[in-house]
Design a protein around this motif. Structure first.
Motif, PDB file in Angstrom:
ATOM      1  N   ILE A   1      75.063  37.660 -71.111  1.00 35.42           N
ATOM      2  CA  ILE A   1      73.524  37.384 -71.095  1.00 35.42           C
ATOM      3  C   ILE A   1      73.449  36.070 -70.453  1.00 35.42           C
ATOM      4  N   ARG A   2      74.357  35.103 -70.734  1.00 39.30           N
ATOM      5  CA  ARG A   2      74.223  33.814 -70.290  1.00 39.30           C
ATOM      6  C   ARG A   2      74.075  33.793 -68.581  1.00 39.30           C
ATOM      7  N   ALA A   3      75.368  34.697 -67.975  1.00 41.83           N
ATOM      8  CA  ALA A   3      75.565  34.924 -66.712  1.00 41.83           C
ATOM      9  C   ALA A   3      74.494  35.722 -65.937  1.00 41.83           C
ATOM     10  N   THR A   4      73.769  36.509 -66.638  1.00 37.11           N
ATOM     11  CA  THR A   4      72.641  37.288 -66.060  1.00 37.11           C
ATOM     12  C   THR A   4      71.349  36.684 -66.032  1.00 37.11           C
ATOM     13  N   PHE A   5      71.078  36.004 -67.132  1.00 36.73           N
ATOM     14  CA  PHE A   5      69.850  35.360 -67.416  1.00 36.73           C
ATOM     15  C   PHE A   5      69.631  33.861 -67.291  1.00 36.73           C
ATOM     16  N   GLY A   6      70.808  33.084 -67.290  1.00 40.02           N
ATOM     17  CA  GLY A   6      70.894  31.580 -67.027  1.00 40.02           C
ATOM     18  C   GLY A   6      70.640  31.067 -68.617  1.00 40.02           C
ATOM     19  N   MET A   7      70.744  31.631 -69.646  1.00 38.05           N
ATOM     20  CA  MET A   7      70.298  31.090 -70.830  1.00 38.05           C
ATOM     21  C   MET A   7      70.948  31.881 -71.968  1.00 38.05           C
ATOM     22  N   SER A   8      71.232  31.196 -73.066  1.00 36.90           N
ATOM     23  CA  SER A   8      71.801  32.012 -74.372  1.00 36.90           C
ATOM     24  C   SER A   8      70.639  32.774 -74.874  1.00 36.90           C
ATOM     25  N   PRO A   9      71.534  33.883 -75.618  1.00 34.10           N
ATOM     26  CA  PRO A   9      70.733  34.962 -76.263  1.00 34.10           C
ATOM     27  C   PRO A   9      69.389  34.432 -77.005  1.00 34.10           C
ATOM     28  N   THR A  10      69.662  33.296 -77.866  1.00 35.44           N
ATOM     29  CA  THR A  10      68.563  32.615 -78.515  1.00 35.44           C
ATOM     30  C   THR A  10      67.655  32.021 -77.611  1.00 35.44           C
ATOM     31  N   GLU A  11      67.906  31.528 -76.591  1.00 35.69           N
ATOM     32  CA  GLU A  11      67.003  31.189 -75.436  1.00 35.69           C
ATOM     33  C   GLU A  11      66.075  32.380 -74.990  1.00 35.69           C
TER      34      GLU A  11
END
Length: 59
Positions: free
Chosen positions: A20-30
């Motif tokens: 998720i971080r690699a795909t969206f550039g943010m943590s799941p919470t963010e």
């Protein structure tokens, strides 16, 4: 989160969180917080659909 990771075919929650971080550039919470605000939700929705489709094809 663990249930979602396992149901999606990931061996652990950390692996899914890193993806998720690699795909969206943010943590799941963010990501969840951003999606609930609205302006970025359409783009995120498209990215999630693409991610889910690639996950299903790989599994």
């Amino acid at each position: 989160m663990m249930d979602i990771a396992y149901d999606s075919g990931y061996s652990n929650q950390q692996l899914m969180s890193r993806l998720i971080r690699a795909t969206f550039g943010m943590s799941p919470t963010e990501l969840r917080n951003c999606a609930s605000v609205g302006p970025c939700s359409e783009t995120i929705g498209q990215q999630v659909a693409t991610l889910l489709q690639s996950t299903l094809q790989a599994g």
